[in-house]
Design an enzyme around this catalytic site. Structure first.
Site, PDB file in Angstrom:
ATOM      1  CG  HIS A 263      34.090  41.905  47.826  1.00 35.00           C
ATOM      2  ND1 HIS A 263      32.893  41.218  47.712  1.00 35.00           N
ATOM      3  CD2 HIS A 263      34.677  41.821  46.610  1.00 35.00           C
ATOM      4  CE1 HIS A 263      32.772  40.775  46.473  1.00 35.00           C
ATOM      5  NE2 HIS A 263      33.840  41.116  45.787  1.00 35.00           N
ATOM      6  CG  HIS A 290      39.966  38.842  40.222  1.00 38.11           C
ATOM      7  ND1 HIS A 290      39.529  37.969  41.195  1.00 38.11           N
ATOM      8  CD2 HIS A 290      39.110  39.876  40.234  1.00 38.11           C
ATOM      9  CE1 HIS A 290      38.441  38.480  41.752  1.00 38.11           C
ATOM     10  NE2 HIS A 290      38.168  39.625  41.203  1.00 38.11           N
TER      11      HIS A 290
HETATM   12 ZN   LIG Z   1      34.399  40.140  44.027  1.00 44.28          ZN
END
Ligand SMILES: [Zn+2]
Length: 312
Positions: A263, A290
């Site tokens: 993922h 992120h």
């Molecule tokens: Zn994700």
């Protein structure tokens, strides 16, 4: 530049808000993936570009302004757009977050392939120098309260969050992502996975088979905390791998033992596509996030000597 053959719709609910959301995706003749919030002033243009990525603290990638027009959790959608080669589209959305669907990239991919794509290949952004960013750099701009909140959360989970993301020149082989996760939870432990996207059908087929289905994950013991802070309201056992309190098992079935790190590859691909093209480099993500993915793009584009753009 390439776009979809026709307009279409995708509906579902947001993983954080838990609210229903509807997206209408339209072909476009202008470069870029641009969102419009149809539930707000339609004039607000929200480009899905790295320089417009606001917050990444909710464990997702948000574009726009948090206190006004923004769209959260764009990463799985962005990864799927890159994989089908679409760099030009208008996305009209009636809420602050894309639908989570099955928590992976698979349902987006299936729909996109069904609709069809026309146009040329993606812009290639060839990395010419090594670029590295660390989690210490990423934390610099975070508000002290957010830092504190996540320090507590990570402390509770016994997690060490120090990581880095690196881009290395790779002789034009495409975007080769190598991700590594290290978690104290036994069921995750240390996992690595590599995947290369080079715009061929073969590399897309490998993605569909080995990566697209991988879901995000969360620990059952963190859910209360996350929900109290406005996160994970739409998370359930269909779109998230749920770890048990001890961290040695899952409440739902895993697709692969290393689904967790697969993922992470989807997230990395999606974040890299906020560059507006395919980043041609070896990307090493060691306990990446992120925030790190965004920072590495900002660093890359801060100096024109770092890259070369090739358009077809
Ligand atoms: Zn994700």
């Amino acid at each position: 530049m390439a776009t979809f053959k026709k307009k279409f719709e995708i509906s579902g609910h947001g993983i954080h808000s838990g609210k229903p959301v509807r997206m209408v995706i339209k072909p476009s003749s202008k470069p870029g993936i641009v969102f419009y919030r149809v539930d707000m002033n339609k004039k607000f243009k929200i480009p899905a570009i790295y320089s417009n990525v606001g917050e990444t603290k909710m464990r997702n990638t948000t574009i726009g302004k948090m206190d006004s027009e923004h769209v959260q959790t764009i990463e799985h959608l962005m990864a799927s757009l890159m994989l089908v080669g679409v760099d030009s589209a208008v996305v009209e959305i009636d809420g602050p977050e894309t639908p989570i669907l099955d928590g992976s990239a698979y349902e987006f991919m299936k729909k996109f392939l069904e609709v069809g794509v026309e146009g040329n290949k993606l812009k290639r952004i060839i990395v010419k120098k090594e670029i590295i960013v660390t989690s210490d750099e990423a934390k610099k701009n975070v508000h002290w309260f957010e830092k504190f909140k996540f320090w507590i959360l990570n402390k509770l989970a016994g997690r060490d969050t120090r990581g880095f993301v690196k881009l290395l020149p790779n002789d034009g082989r495409g975007l080769n992502v190598s991700a590594t996760l290290v978690y104290p939870e036994k069921i995750i432990g240390s996992q690595s996975f590599s995947y290369t996207f080079n715009e061929t059908k073969k590399s897309r087929d490998v993605f569909m088979r080995d990566v697209a289905h991988a879901r995000t994950f969360g620990k059952i013991s963190e859910w209360d905390f996350l929900k109290k802070h406005g996160m994970a309201h739409g998370a359930n056992e269909h779109n998230v791998i749920v770890l048990n309190a001890k961290g040695d098992g899952t409440l739902n079935q895993l697709y692969w033992k290393d689904e967790f790190v697969r993922h992470k590859v989807i997230d990395a691909l999606g974040d890299m596509f906020t560059s507006g093209g395919i980043i041609v480099a070896d990307m090493i993500s060691w306990k990446g996030s992120h925030a790190l993915n965004n920072l590495v793009l900002r660093k890359l584009f801060s100096d024109p000597n770092n890259y070369e753009i090739v358009e077809k």
